[in-house]
Design an enzyme around this catalytic site. Structure first.
Site, short mmCIF file in Angstrom:
data_model
loop_
_atom_site.label_atom_id
_atom_site.label_comp_id
_atom_site.label_asym_id
_atom_site.label_seq_id
_atom_site.Cartn_x
_atom_site.Cartn_y
_atom_site.Cartn_z
N PRO A 2 44.85 14.16 55.93
CA PRO A 2 43.51 14.74 55.79
C PRO A 2 43.42 15.64 54.56
CG PRO A 2 44.25 14.86 58.06
CD PRO A 2 45.43 14.41 57.25
N GLU A 3 42.32 15.49 53.83
CA GLU A 3 42.08 16.30 52.65
C GLU A 3 40.97 17.31 52.96
OE1 GLU A 3 41.80 13.77 49.16
OE2 GLU A 3 43.22 12.35 50.03
N LYS A 69 43.42 22.80 52.54
CA LYS A 69 43.62 21.84 53.63
C LYS A 69 44.11 22.52 54.92
CE LYS A 69 45.03 18.23 50.34
NZ LYS A 69 46.10 17.26 49.97
N HIS A 111 50.16 12.46 72.86
CA HIS A 111 50.95 13.26 71.91
C HIS A 111 50.39 14.67 71.77
CE1 HIS A 111 53.54 9.95 70.53
NE2 HIS A 111 52.48 9.19 70.72
N ARG A 130 52.64 12.03 64.78
CA ARG A 130 53.89 11.98 64.01
C ARG A 130 54.55 13.36 63.86
NH1 ARG A 130 52.96 8.34 58.74
NH2 ARG A 130 55.24 8.51 58.71
N ARG A 280 52.96 8.99 45.65
CA ARG A 280 51.82 8.37 46.32
C ARG A 280 51.40 7.10 45.60
NH1 ARG A 280 49.35 11.97 49.65
NH2 ARG A 280 48.72 10.05 50.72
#
Length: 290
Positions: A2-3, A69, A111, A130, A280
Site C-alpha cells: 500500500p502506498e 505510508k 490471519h 504475510r 522492484r
C-alpha cells in the site's frame, strides 16, 4: 505494498470508528507471541508483547492520522500521551467490527494478529496475511529516528522544493529517476504503482539518470505525482492483490492505471518491457518513454 493513497483510505475509515474510544483489552495472536519469543519481531516492534499490551490498556484514542505510508494513533491515559505507529507492509488491513465473523474474507479473518477491544465491546482488528506490517508503540515520533527522515507530505508547499534539492545531491543525481521518486526521504508515499504511472504520463524512461532530467521536467514530474496521488485518494486507492480499505472495502484506482501491470502500451500499442530498479519490477513503454 500500500502506498500513500491506500493508507489515506484506511485512515479515513478508521478515524470515525476509533477516535474517542478507550481500549479495554488487547489480544495478540499466538503466532506473534511465539515469533517474538524467538526474536523475530513479527508485527509488534521494539517492545515485548506483554509490555505492548499492558501499556495500551485504558488508553483513549485521541486521533488517527497518516504520515507518508504510516498510520499514527495518538493515545492518551492519565495525562500521558503516546503514539502507536502502524505500517501495513504488504498485506496488512484494519477492521472496525463488533465480532470477528464480520470480517468477510477468510484470508483476513484467518490471519488476525491484534485485537483491540473497546470499552463498549466493539473491536479494532489488525490482520496481516504475510506479517510484514508493524505495530510500534512510542512515547513520541522522535523515539524511532527513521520516521523523522521522511520527506514532507507531497501536498505540502515545501515538498516540491525538497524533491528538487534532494535530486541534485550526488547520491541521488546518478540514480535512476524511478529509484529516486520511490525513496521516502525524497518524496513521501510514492511507491512502485504511482511512480510507474507518473513516469509513463510524463514519457520518462524509469531508468533514466536523474541528472539527465531538466529542472523544468522534474518540476512537471513532481506535479504529476501529486496529481496521481490525489486522483487515487479520490478513487479509494488501488485494490491490487491483498490491499483493502477499512473493513475490506476495495478501491477503484486500479481500473485507471495505464502502465502498471500492462502488457501493451495503451497509447501506441507497443509491447511493454520491464526492468528491475531498486528491487522492484518497472514496467514501461520502450516507444513512448525515453
Amino acid at each position: 505494498m500500500p502506498e500513500l493513497p491506500e493508507v489515506e483510505g484506511v485512515v479515513r475509515g478508521l478515524a470515525p470508528a476509533a477516535i474517542g474510544r478507550k481500549i479495554q483489552q488487547v489480544t495478540v495472536s499466538e503466532t506473534v507471541i511465539q515469533s517474538k519469543l524467538l526474536g523475530k519481531e513479527a508485527i509488534i516492534k521494539g517492545v515485548p508483547t506483554e509490555e505492548f499490551v499492558e501499556q495500551l490498556v485504558d488508553m483513549t484514542i485521541m486521533d488517527v492520522t497518516r504520515r507518508s505510508k504510516y498510520i499514527y494513533f495518538q493515545l492518551e491515559k492519565d495525562g500521558r500521551s503516546c503514539l502507536l505507529v502502524s505500517h501495513l507492509g504488504m498485506t496488512g488491513a484494519w477492521f472496525a467490527v463488533s465480532g470477528l465473523e464480520e470480517i468477510g474474507e477468510p484470508k483476513f479473518r484467518n490471519h488476525v494478529h491484534a485485537i483491540f477491544t473497546m470499552t463498549d465491546g466493539d473491536l479494532l482488528v489488525y490482520s496481516d496475511i504475510r506479517r510484514f506490517g508493524e505495530l510500534r508503540l512510542l512515547d513520541c515520533e522522535a523515539d524511532h529516528p527513521p520516521l523523522l527522515k521522511m520527506a514532507p507530505e507531497p501536498f505540502d508547499s515545501t515538498a516540491c522544493d525538497h524533491f528538487l534539492a534532494m535530486a541534485e545531491l550526488p547520491k541521488y543525481a546518478r540514480k535512476p529517476i524511478k529509484e529516486v521518486i520511490m525513496d521516502g526521504q525524497v518524496i513521501s508515499g510514492c511507491g512502485n504503482i504511482y511512480a510507474t504511472e507518473a513516469l509513463f504520463r510524463m514519457k520518462i524512461h524509469p531508468g533514466r539518470k536523474t541528472e539527465r532530467i531538466s529542472m523544468k521536467r522534474k518540476r512537471e514530474l513532481f506535479a504529476e505525482i501529486v496529481h496521481i496521488l490525489q486522483e487515487s485518494i479520490e478513487a479509494g486507492g488501488s485494490s491490487i492483490s491483498d490491499y483493502r480499505n477499512i473493513n475490506g472495502q476495495a478501491g477503484s484506482m486500479q481500473d485507471r492505471l495505464k502502465m502498471y501491470g500492462r502488457k501493451v502500451c495503451p497509447t501506441c500499442g507497443e509491447v511493454t518491457r520491464s526492468m528491475k530498479i531498486a528491487g522492484r519490477t518497472s514496467v514501461y513503454c520502450p516507444a513512448c518513454q525515453k
